[in-house]
Design an enzyme around this catalytic site. Structure first.
Site, PDB file in Angstrom:
ATOM      1  N   HIS A 418      40.546  41.805  48.960  1.00 30.32           N
ATOM      2  CA  HIS A 418      41.921  41.325  48.798  1.00 30.32           C
ATOM      3  C   HIS A 418      41.999  39.819  48.595  1.00 30.32           C
ATOM      4  O   HIS A 418      43.083  39.282  48.314  1.00 30.32           O
ATOM      5  CB  HIS A 418      42.769  41.726  50.003  1.00 30.32           C
ATOM      6  N   ASP A 422      44.641  41.871  44.043  1.00 29.77           N
ATOM      7  CA  ASP A 422      45.837  42.300  44.751  1.00 29.77           C
ATOM      8  C   ASP A 422      46.115  43.778  44.488  1.00 29.77           C
ATOM      9  O   ASP A 422      45.439  44.441  43.697  1.00 29.77           O
ATOM     10  CB  ASP A 422      47.044  41.436  44.382  1.00 29.77           C
TER      11      ASP A 422
END
Length: 440
Positions: A418, A422
């Site tokens: 992450h 995204d």
């Protein structure tokens, strides 16, 4: 009168650990196949050496006798270090000016009368570093590019580097300091500061009851897998996304064509090369998924190298890498997939065949798993798991009407870093893979 040209001579040779692949800086002695005092012939395997995930056999460059071993099994040795002294026996050549040249990776051959230096014993017990440590007065946090590269290779964080005693000028951490620490087993890897005031999260010192039973020592590969998995979960915030793909058309196409494909190419057609094709196309649509994280920048790779996680008979895992999948057709992909799978089973993969991956696929469906939550293969940004293909009754909409059909369904799961990726990018990329599989 005896012919002087056939006089037997011998000389002592320092046998060094040869280069075993690009970026390989060290190896672990696994097993000596020749004992001290034993004779060997040119080409005989003297020692087995492990580097990263691949084991290598090191042959004798000539015939002779093994005089002394400098390192023992489980010792970690840098490339170019003297690991043994050998006595070469040969017939004296009448043309002394025509000596044989050796490559830079072969051993030097000093004369017999030359005093050979003793290599340091890697088994010598290094200074212990306490699990509870007190921060030293060393404030020199400058590290040379070499030290930083070694730390990167061994997944050592800057916090852990700060715990390593330094012997260089002005408290500078040297290459020898970090290798000594590594050989000690990285005792301060998870150490916590001895401070009366807690600073952030600290590992609790829990006394678990481990139970009783057979104790099985972890082999070298299992230890490396454990280190890599812990490191990956430590540095990358893992998030996993899921989609479901209707594989009916692809399953039917493969069933109709696998026999013809094998007759034409001589290769079995498994699902793996079909998965690789779909992933490659999706990466071309979403190139940022094919990236890694630098200090403060994202490196989007200009090549697509797909790793295929492969289980070994020992139960361990290895990831051979198929290079430049965007430039290969289905026949070439199937050939390489089958070749790498066979080499993995026979433990014949070399270092180059397990390096350079930019994205990894793990087919957990092979083991009957419905789906999986794979751990990212560092330094990649994401990893795909494909589950078992299972027939189910599904509701299909056709001509504005719903009907129930038996369809071949499969779950796909994408674990992604992450910090780089995204949710929108990961979800779009994962859905695109499913679309390519469904549209076959």
């Amino acid at each position: 009168m005896e012919n002087q040209n056939n006089t037997n001579t011998s000389e002592i040779v320092e046998f060094k650990l040869p280069k075993m692949g690009e970026s390989i800086t060290e190896g672990t002695i696994l097993n000596w196949l020749v004992d001290e005092g034993e004779t060997f012939n040119e080409g005989d395997i003297l020692v087995e050496v492990g580097t990263d995930k691949v084991d290598n056999e090191v042959p004798a460059p000539f015939s002779g006798i093994l005089i002394e071993k400098k390192y023992q099994p489980k010792d970690v040795v840098e490339i170019g270090e003297i690991i043994a002294t050998l006595e070469e026996t040969s017939e004296q050549s009448p043309k002394k000016d025509q000596g044989t040249s050796t490559s830079e990776d072969q051993t030097e051959k000093p004369t017999q009368s030359k005093q050979l230096p003793k290599a340091p014993k890697a088994s010598q017990k290094p200074k212990e570093i306490p699990q509870t440590w007190t921060p030293s007065d060393r404030h020199n946090n400058f590290y040379s590019p070499l030290v930083e590269q070694i730390a990167k290779d061994y997944h050592i964080s800057y916090e852990e580097l700060a715990r390593i005693p330094a012997s260089g000028a002005n408290d500078r951490l040297r290459k020898s300091d970090i290798f000594k620490y590594i050989k000690a087993g990285r005792p301060a890897q998870f150490a916590q500061p001895a401070s009366s005031q807690p600073q952030g999260f600290q590992l609790p010192d829990l006394k678990f009851d481990l139970g009783k039973g057979e104790r099985i020592e972890m082999d070298r590969m299992r230890q490396m897998i454990a280190d890599h998995m812990v490191y990956s979960k430590h540095v990358s915030p893992h998030v996993t996304a899921y989609v479901e793909a209707d594989m009916t058309n692809l399953v039917n196409w493969r069933n109709d064509n696998k026999e013809k494909f094998q007759n034409k190419t001589g290769e079995k057609l498994s699902f793996t090369p079909l998965f690789i094709q779909a992933v490659t196309k999706a990466i071309q649509d979403f190139p940022k998924i094919n990236s890694s994280l630098g200090d403060n920048h994202i490196i989007v790779k200009d090549h697509i190298n797909i790793g295929m996680a492969t289980a070994l008979p020992s139960g361990n895992l290895i990831v051979p890498v198929i290079k430049n999948t965007d430039k290969k057709d289905l026949e070439t992909l199937a050939k390489e997939v089958n070749s790498f799978a066979a080499k993995a089973r026979d433990n014949k993969l070399n270092n180059d065949e397990t390096k350079g991956g930019t994205f990894t696929i793990s087919n957990v469906g092979t083991f009957g798993s419905l789906m999986g939550t794979p751990i990212i293969n560092q330094p990649e940004a994401a990893i795909l798991a494909t589950g078992i293909i299972k027939k189910r009754a599904e509701v299909i909409e056709e001509d504005d009407e719903d009907k129930i059909e038996i369809r071949s369904m499969m779950y796909l799961s994408l674990s992604f870093d992450h910090r780089i990726v995204d949710g929108f990018l990961a979800g779009s990329f994962l859905r695109r893979i499913a679309d390519y599989l469904e549209d076959n």
